[in-house]
Design a protein around this motif. Structure first.
Motif, PDB file in Angstrom:
ATOM      1  N   HIS A  74       0.816  -1.226   0.000  1.00 52.58           N
ATOM      2  CA  HIS A  74       0.000   0.000   0.000  1.00 52.58           C
ATOM      3  C   HIS A  74       0.847   1.272   0.000  1.00 52.58           C
ATOM      4  O   HIS A  74       0.548   2.237   0.687  1.00 52.58           O
ATOM      5  N   GLY A  75       1.936   1.246  -0.743  1.00 49.11           N
ATOM      6  CA  GLY A  75       2.756   2.433  -0.907  1.00 49.11           C
ATOM      7  C   GLY A  75       3.767   2.686   0.194  1.00 49.11           C
ATOM      8  O   GLY A  75       4.472   3.692   0.160  1.00 49.11           O
ATOM      9  N   MET A  76       3.874   1.789   1.173  1.00 48.31           N
ATOM     10  CA  MET A  76       4.849   1.996   2.241  1.00 48.31           C
ATOM     11  C   MET A  76       6.279   1.878   1.725  1.00 48.31           C
ATOM     12  O   MET A  76       7.191   2.446   2.309  1.00 48.31           O
ATOM     13  N   TRP A  77       6.481   1.155   0.633  1.00 49.63           N
ATOM     14  CA  TRP A  77       7.831   1.033   0.072  1.00 49.63           C
ATOM     15  C   TRP A  77       8.335   2.388  -0.397  1.00 49.63           C
ATOM     16  O   TRP A  77       9.536   2.625  -0.447  1.00 49.63           O
ATOM     17  N   LYS A  78       7.418   3.331  -0.705  1.00 48.89           N
ATOM     18  CA  LYS A  78       7.816   4.685  -1.090  1.00 48.89           C
ATOM     19  C   LYS A  78       7.799   5.625   0.102  1.00 48.89           C
ATOM     20  O   LYS A  78       8.609   6.540   0.187  1.00 48.89           O
ATOM     21  N   THR A  79       6.868   5.423   1.021  1.00 45.82           N
ATOM     22  CA  THR A  79       6.685   6.318   2.158  1.00 45.82           C
ATOM     23  C   THR A  79       7.857   6.257   3.130  1.00 45.82           C
ATOM     24  O   THR A  79       8.280   7.280   3.668  1.00 45.82           O
ATOM     25  N   ILE A  80       8.379   5.051   3.369  1.00 42.23           N
ATOM     26  CA  ILE A  80       9.464   4.898   4.344  1.00 42.23           C
ATOM     27  C   ILE A  80      10.711   5.677   3.929  1.00 42.23           C
ATOM     28  O   ILE A  80      11.215   6.477   4.724  1.00 42.23           O
ATOM     29  N   PRO A  81      11.247   5.516   2.716  1.00 41.25           N
ATOM     30  CA  PRO A  81      12.422   6.329   2.363  1.00 41.25           C
ATOM     31  C   PRO A  81      12.116   7.833   2.309  1.00 41.25           C
ATOM     32  O   PRO A  81      12.949   8.653   2.688  1.00 41.25           O
ATOM     33  N   ALA A  82      10.919   8.187   1.864  1.00 45.15           N
ATOM     34  CA  ALA A  82      10.559   9.606   1.785  1.00 45.15           C
ATOM     35  C   ALA A  82      10.496  10.252   3.177  1.00 45.15           C
ATOM     36  O   ALA A  82      10.760  11.442   3.307  1.00 45.15           O
TER      37      ALA A  82
END
Length: 65
Positions: free
Chosen positions: A53-61
């Motif tokens: 659910h998009g956490m792969w992008k949210t964590i580094p951001a």
């Protein structure tokens, strides 16, 4: 040249695993353990759904805000 590209990818995925570990645990001990065994930890995180659910992008951001 091919080995260099693989080693850079290996380093980047290891750093990504460190970011995931710190995001969820906030522990230096876990950070060290997860970096040592990062391929297993990364697959584990994928399987349990922590990166869905998009956490792969949210964590580094979250580290660059």
């Amino acid at each position: 040249m091919e080995n260099r590209e693989k080693s850079i990818l290996y380093l980047v995925l290891g750093l990504y695993t460190i970011m995931i570990s710190w995001y969820y645990n906030h522990s230096f001990l876990y950070l060290l353990i997860h970096y040592i065994f990062w391929p297993v930890y990364l697959v584990y995180e994928l399987l349990i759904g922590h990166l869905s659910h998009g956490m792969w992008k949210t964590i580094p951001a979250s580290y660059f805000k």
